[in-house]
Motif scaffolding. Sequence first.
Motif, PDB file in Angstrom:
ATOM      1  N   THR A  75      49.550  18.825  34.726  1.00 38.85           N
ATOM      2  CA  THR A  75      50.330  17.437  34.066  1.00 38.85           C
ATOM      3  C   THR A  75      51.489  17.960  33.388  1.00 38.85           C
ATOM      4  N   GLY A  76      52.423  17.328  33.970  1.00 36.55           N
ATOM      5  CA  GLY A  76      53.754  17.759  33.683  1.00 36.55           C
ATOM      6  C   GLY A  76      54.238  17.731  32.101  1.00 36.55           C
ATOM      7  N   GLY A 135      52.376  20.852  37.495  1.00 36.56           N
ATOM      8  CA  GLY A 135      52.924  19.813  37.546  1.00 36.56           C
ATOM      9  C   GLY A 135      54.528  19.562  37.558  1.00 36.56           C
ATOM     10  N   SER A 136      55.056  18.416  37.711  1.00 35.88           N
ATOM     11  CA  SER A 136      56.604  18.261  38.208  1.00 35.88           C
ATOM     12  C   SER A 136      57.483  18.658  37.030  1.00 35.88           C
ATOM     13  N   LEU A 137      58.701  19.244  37.407  1.00 37.31           N
ATOM     14  CA  LEU A 137      59.456  19.717  36.637  1.00 37.31           C
ATOM     15  C   LEU A 137      60.993  18.909  37.218  1.00 37.31           C
ATOM     16  N   GLN A 172      63.207  14.485  33.350  1.00 46.31           N
ATOM     17  CA  GLN A 172      62.009  14.433  32.821  1.00 46.31           C
ATOM     18  C   GLN A 172      61.765  13.166  32.150  1.00 46.31           C
ATOM     19  N   GLU A 177      57.459  14.021  35.953  1.00 49.67           N
ATOM     20  CA  GLU A 177      56.244  14.371  35.437  1.00 49.67           C
ATOM     21  C   GLU A 177      55.251  13.429  36.315  1.00 49.67           C
ATOM     22  N   SER A 186      47.985  12.089  34.055  1.00 50.82           N
ATOM     23  CA  SER A 186      48.654  12.213  35.418  1.00 50.82           C
ATOM     24  C   SER A 186      48.112  11.332  36.333  1.00 50.82           C
TER      25      SER A 186
END
Length: 315
Positions: free
Chosen positions: A8-9, A58-60, A89, A111, A136
């Motif tokens: 989870t970002g 998770g995504s950055l 973000q 995210e 997420s």
Amino acid sequence: MGALLQMTGPVVDLVYNVTALPLRGQEARCTGFAMCSGGGFNAMAAARAAGQRVVLGGSLGSGPLADRVADDLARLGIETARPRLSQDQGCCTVLLEPDGERSFVGYPGAEGAVRAENLVQIDLSGVSQVLLSGYSLHYPKAARALVDWVAALPNTIMLAFDPSPVVHLLDADLLRRVLRRADWVSANASEAAGLTGKDDPQVAAKVLAQDRQGALVRMGGDGCLLAQESVQPIAPHAVDPVDTNGAGDTHIGSFLAELSHHGDPLRAARYANIAAALSTLRQGPATPPDRNAVEAIFNDDKAGQRPSLNQETRS
């Protein structure tokens, strides 16, 4: 001790201290403001404070908000498992009341964007635990890819699932698939009731623990319940909370780190109760205590040098 991979970002929290929540059409009176990394960052910070290696799966993104998060990740020595995305973000507005209660309004950025081709870039070498939040699963551009990915995880990697306050909004099929794979579920009492349809937290905890290693139900001022073959109440640690934002995340990250250290769920739940309580004594969503502070209290309690406590922070 393996690494914790957080799927989870992070987001950036915009925290407003308010005297009370505003009525519809009115404005809150603010007494303070802070901007800080939050969301998926909170549990990672707690696990790091407890001594575990942590990796962000998770995504950055890229942009001013993402750069702030990247700086905080670097400061804590948290690695990233894949390249940064081209969007910034997301952020979350947090309204923090004088008694420490918090309310949220958020909208996703990077995210909330996860694709299957992103996830194949993740190296699982050295990873022993994966953490996934219901947040997420609430992102339309992330949910299905993440569920497919966690469903295919090797059985040697433990999956912990935090349903989060949006659990009632999640796609039922995706939620079932994650729960089928989850080895541990950590939920507050309200989330546990929503997942199981059982208002009694002890009954809900028992249901959540079925066919998995176990479940935690965080009970706020009453500590938590640890459910495996039986349901065991875990005594809380008494504090006068200043800010409960992120306390549940601290509980989850601390539990997983301590479980990785010792393999003892009971010890890990006791450690998590103390860490979550201490985290509420400072302003901010990611304020976990260091390991020495928690162990000092833990060891005193274990030696019987402290009285039984009956108050703790809300999760």
